[in-house]
Design an enzyme around this catalytic site. Sequence first.
Site, PDB file in Angstrom:
ATOM      1  N   TYR A  56       0.823  -1.215   0.000  1.00 51.37           N
ATOM      2  CA  TYR A  56       0.000   0.000   0.000  1.00 51.37           C
ATOM      3  C   TYR A  56       0.856   1.264   0.000  1.00 51.37           C
ATOM      4  O   TYR A  56       0.469   2.274  -0.589  1.00 51.37           O
ATOM      5  CB  TYR A  56      -1.010  -0.023   1.163  1.00 51.37           C
ATOM      6  CG  TYR A  56      -2.157  -0.950   0.842  1.00 51.37           C
ATOM      7  CD1 TYR A  56      -3.192  -0.542   0.018  1.00 51.37           C
ATOM      8  CD2 TYR A  56      -2.164  -2.255   1.307  1.00 51.37           C
ATOM      9  CE1 TYR A  56      -4.226  -1.405  -0.323  1.00 51.37           C
ATOM     10  CE2 TYR A  56      -3.194  -3.132   0.976  1.00 51.37           C
ATOM     11  CZ  TYR A  56      -4.223  -2.700   0.162  1.00 51.37           C
ATOM     12  OH  TYR A  56      -5.231  -3.556  -0.185  1.00 51.37           O
ATOM     13  N   ARG A  59       1.590   2.006  -3.525  1.00 52.84           N
ATOM     14  CA  ARG A  59       0.398   2.590  -4.170  1.00 52.84           C
ATOM     15  C   ARG A  59       0.224   4.040  -3.741  1.00 52.84           C
ATOM     16  O   ARG A  59      -0.118   4.908  -4.516  1.00 52.84           O
ATOM     17  CB  ARG A  59      -0.830   1.813  -3.729  1.00 52.84           C
ATOM     18  CG  ARG A  59      -1.492   0.952  -4.612  1.00 52.84           C
ATOM     19  CD  ARG A  59      -1.271  -0.437  -4.996  1.00 52.84           C
ATOM     20  NE  ARG A  59      -0.249  -0.699  -5.931  1.00 52.84           N
ATOM     21  CZ  ARG A  59       0.838  -1.434  -5.645  1.00 52.84           C
ATOM     22  NH1 ARG A  59       1.045  -1.925  -4.460  1.00 52.84           N
ATOM     23  NH2 ARG A  59       1.729  -1.652  -6.583  1.00 52.84           N
ATOM     24  N   GLN A  94     -15.606   2.933  -5.777  1.00 52.26           N
ATOM     25  CA  GLN A  94     -14.921   1.810  -5.126  1.00 52.26           C
ATOM     26  C   GLN A  94     -13.425   2.059  -5.132  1.00 52.26           C
ATOM     27  O   GLN A  94     -12.656   1.290  -4.561  1.00 52.26           O
ATOM     28  CB  GLN A  94     -15.205   0.514  -5.886  1.00 52.26           C
ATOM     29  CG  GLN A  94     -16.675   0.151  -5.934  1.00 52.26           C
ATOM     30  CD  GLN A  94     -16.924  -0.952  -6.957  1.00 52.26           C
ATOM     31  OE1 GLN A  94     -16.790  -2.123  -6.665  1.00 52.26           O
ATOM     32  NE2 GLN A  94     -17.298  -0.571  -8.152  1.00 52.26           N
ATOM     33  N   ASP A  97      -7.968   5.524  -4.970  1.00 51.81           N
ATOM     34  CA  ASP A  97      -7.140   6.666  -5.394  1.00 51.81           C
ATOM     35  C   ASP A  97      -7.919   7.963  -5.154  1.00 51.81           C
ATOM     36  O   ASP A  97      -9.097   7.932  -4.774  1.00 51.81           O
ATOM     37  CB  ASP A  97      -6.699   6.514  -6.860  1.00 51.81           C
ATOM     38  CG  ASP A  97      -7.873   6.564  -7.843  1.00 51.81           C
ATOM     39  OD1 ASP A  97      -8.669   7.532  -7.785  1.00 51.81           O
ATOM     40  OD2 ASP A  97      -8.003   5.646  -8.673  1.00 51.81           O
ATOM     41  N   HIS A 112     -14.767   2.011  -0.436  1.00 50.35           N
ATOM     42  CA  HIS A 112     -13.710   1.053  -0.096  1.00 50.35           C
ATOM     43  C   HIS A 112     -12.483   1.723   0.524  1.00 50.35           C
ATOM     44  O   HIS A 112     -11.406   1.133   0.560  1.00 50.35           O
ATOM     45  CB  HIS A 112     -13.314   0.236  -1.336  1.00 50.35           C
ATOM     46  CG  HIS A 112     -14.381  -0.724  -1.781  1.00 50.35           C
ATOM     47  ND1 HIS A 112     -14.390  -1.342  -3.007  1.00 50.35           N
ATOM     48  CD2 HIS A 112     -15.488  -1.171  -1.126  1.00 50.35           C
ATOM     49  CE1 HIS A 112     -15.457  -2.138  -3.092  1.00 50.35           C
ATOM     50  NE2 HIS A 112     -16.144  -2.039  -1.971  1.00 50.35           N
ATOM     51  N   CYS A 141       0.822   4.942  16.265  1.00 51.83           N
ATOM     52  CA  CYS A 141      -0.366   5.777  16.479  1.00 51.83           C
ATOM     53  C   CYS A 141      -0.030   6.862  17.494  1.00 51.83           C
ATOM     54  O   CYS A 141       0.368   6.552  18.625  1.00 51.83           O
ATOM     55  CB  CYS A 141      -1.526   4.920  16.989  1.00 51.83           C
ATOM     56  SG  CYS A 141      -2.969   5.916  17.410  1.00 51.83           S
ATOM     57  N   GLY A 180     -16.715   1.468 -15.368  1.00 50.13           N
ATOM     58  CA  GLY A 180     -15.420   0.820 -15.132  1.00 50.13           C
ATOM     59  C   GLY A 180     -15.388  -0.107 -13.949  1.00 50.13           C
ATOM     60  O   GLY A 180     -14.401  -0.152 -13.224  1.00 50.13           O
ATOM     61  N   THR A 181     -16.463  -0.875 -13.771  1.00 48.77           N
ATOM     62  CA  THR A 181     -16.454  -1.840 -12.658  1.00 48.77           C
ATOM     63  C   THR A 181     -16.945  -3.194 -13.153  1.00 48.77           C
ATOM     64  O   THR A 181     -17.882  -3.269 -13.954  1.00 48.77           O
ATOM     65  CB  THR A 181     -17.269  -1.333 -11.448  1.00 48.77           C
ATOM     66  OG1 THR A 181     -17.335  -2.366 -10.474  1.00 48.77           O
ATOM     67  CG2 THR A 181     -18.666  -0.860 -11.812  1.00 48.77           C
ATOM     68  N   SER A 182     -16.280  -4.262 -12.673  1.00 49.02           N
ATOM     69  CA  SER A 182     -16.561  -5.601 -13.193  1.00 49.02           C
ATOM     70  C   SER A 182     -17.841  -6.201 -12.617  1.00 49.02           C
ATOM     71  O   SER A 182     -18.267  -7.269 -13.047  1.00 49.02           O
ATOM     72  CB  SER A 182     -15.373  -6.527 -12.905  1.00 49.02           C
ATOM     73  OG  SER A 182     -15.070  -6.498 -11.531  1.00 49.02           O
TER      74      SER A 182
HETATM   75  P1  OAD Z   1     -12.039  -4.623 -11.554  1.00 50.21           P
HETATM   76  O1  OAD Z   1     -10.579  -4.664 -11.792  1.00 50.21           O
HETATM   77  O2  OAD Z   1     -12.712  -5.838 -11.003  1.00 50.21           O
HETATM   78  O3  OAD Z   1     -12.790  -4.308 -12.922  1.00 50.21           O
HETATM   79  C1  OAD Z   1     -12.389  -3.251 -13.737  1.00 50.21           C
HETATM   80  C2  OAD Z   1     -13.461  -3.042 -14.798  1.00 50.21           C
HETATM   81  O4  OAD Z   1     -13.060  -1.905 -15.534  1.00 50.21           O
HETATM   82  C3  OAD Z   1     -13.622  -4.189 -15.790  1.00 50.21           C
HETATM   83  O5  OAD Z   1     -15.012  -4.370 -16.036  1.00 50.21           O
HETATM   84  C4  OAD Z   1     -12.943  -3.672 -17.064  1.00 50.21           C
HETATM   85  O6  OAD Z   1     -13.596  -4.104 -18.244  1.00 50.21           O
HETATM   86  C5  OAD Z   1     -13.144  -2.197 -16.916  1.00 50.21           C
HETATM   87  N1  OAD Z   1     -12.116  -1.366 -17.563  1.00 50.21           N
HETATM   88  C6  OAD Z   1     -10.781  -1.578 -17.666  1.00 50.21           C
HETATM   89  N2  OAD Z   1     -10.180  -0.554 -18.289  1.00 50.21           N
HETATM   90  C7  OAD Z   1     -11.173   0.348 -18.585  1.00 50.21           C
HETATM   91  C8  OAD Z   1     -11.203   1.614 -19.214  1.00 50.21           C
HETATM   92  N3  OAD Z   1     -10.098   2.195 -19.689  1.00 50.21           N
HETATM   93  N4  OAD Z   1     -12.407   2.242 -19.325  1.00 50.21           N
HETATM   94  C9  OAD Z   1     -13.554   1.664 -18.856  1.00 50.21           C
HETATM   95  N5  OAD Z   1     -13.572   0.467 -18.250  1.00 50.21           N
HETATM   96  C10 OAD Z   1     -12.412  -0.190 -18.113  1.00 50.21           C
HETATM   97  O7  OAD Z   1     -12.317  -3.342 -10.655  1.00 50.21           O
HETATM   98  P2  OAD Z   1     -13.545  -2.985  -9.702  1.00 50.21           P
HETATM   99  O8  OAD Z   1     -14.839  -3.436 -10.299  1.00 50.21           O
HETATM  100  O9  OAD Z   1     -13.396  -1.574  -9.337  1.00 50.21           O
HETATM  101  O10 OAD Z   1     -12.156  -3.725  -3.543  1.00 50.21           O
HETATM  102  O11 OAD Z   1     -13.223  -3.896  -8.447  1.00 50.21           O
HETATM  103  C11 OAD Z   1     -14.095  -3.846  -7.359  1.00 50.21           C
HETATM  104  C12 OAD Z   1     -13.345  -4.019  -6.072  1.00 50.21           C
HETATM  105  O12 OAD Z   1     -12.564  -5.199  -6.124  1.00 50.21           O
HETATM  106  C13 OAD Z   1     -12.320  -2.955  -5.778  1.00 50.21           C
HETATM  107  O13 OAD Z   1     -12.848  -1.780  -5.235  1.00 50.21           O
HETATM  108  C14 OAD Z   1     -11.440  -3.621  -4.784  1.00 50.21           C
HETATM  109  C15 OAD Z   1     -11.301  -4.964  -5.446  1.00 50.21           C
HETATM  110  O14 OAD Z   1     -11.103  -5.986  -4.601  1.00 50.21           O
HETATM  111  C16 OAD Z   1     -11.484  -3.626  -2.387  1.00 50.21           C
HETATM  112  O15 OAD Z   1     -10.300  -3.362  -2.330  1.00 50.21           O
HETATM  113  C17 OAD Z   1     -12.342  -3.852  -1.192  1.00 50.21           C
END
Ligand code: OAD
Length: 242
Positions: A56, A59, A94, A97, A112, A141, A180-182
């Site tokens: 982290y 990051r 989620q 950053d 998150h 701390c 942009g979320t899976s």
């Molecule tokens: P993922 O990495 O699971 O999914 C990323 C999504 O973004 C996928 O559907 C890709 O197709 C899409 N993608 C990639 N590049 C892109 C672009 N340039 N433009 C648009 N879409 C694009 O990420 P999250 O869904 O955010 O949680 O993951 C959810 C959570 O899983 C995160 O917040 C994190 C992780 O574990 C925690 O840390 C608790």
Amino acid sequence: MTLRRGVVVLTGAGVSADSGVATFRGPGGLWEGHRLEEVATPEAWARDPVLVWRFYQERRARLSTVQPNDAHRALVRLERRVRDADGLFTLVTQNVDDLHERAGSRELLHMHGELTRLRCERCDYGREDRASVDPDAFLPCPECGHERLRPDIVWFGEVPFHLPAIDRAMAACTHFLAIGTSGVVYPAAGLLMLAREAGARTWVNSLEAPDNLHPDDTFLPGRAADVVPGLVEELCADWGLG
Ligand code: OAD
């Protein structure tokens, strides 16, 4: 009586991909060379805090090297226009950053957690901290003296932040955008269905169809930095927002 417009946007790693931030579920299912369970669970922190802290801290250090992109900026324009027209706007991210806030988003919920914050694992202490990025030094701390602060990140098995505020936004939601979320991590992934079932119109942007996509959603495949600015202009034109 017309319904007050309530716009909720949910973003995931894909919105920051065009800024050079790695997504979680990349090729090979690894996140920056690690399995999620190695670095993103309370068990990992208990087992190997040196590895997790270093991960982290790297990051956190990298945040200052990335910039918001056109998708982040378009969402700021959407927020301003909706709010200027007396609508409700909430951006639920989620992402850990800080690119949404650096672009100018204001009504923003980091469900998150945030890389820019640290907190104590023993007491209530927490602070914004962008400067302490040494990967090899734990920070004690200052409140209770515990030997190490932890990243203010919601790990797997922990309860996401801001759930009551997210519920309130969803209760007033008339238009929902998932960007942009899976669609595999809950409860975030459930918001799209909640919105649809409550009668909201729904749009989804992602590179490929996410797991939770439904035929009633308007799916816009492509890079967020390319797709979102056009979508925002189209919505604002449809809604008569200047
Ligand atoms: P993922 O990495 O699971 O999914 C990323 C999504 O973004 C996928 O559907 C890709 O197709 C899409 N993608 C990639 N590049 C892109 C672009 N340039 N433009 C648009 N879409 C694009 O990420 P999250 O869904 O955010 O949680 O993951 C959810 C959570 O899983 C995160 O917040 C994190 C992780 O574990 C925690 O840390 C608790």
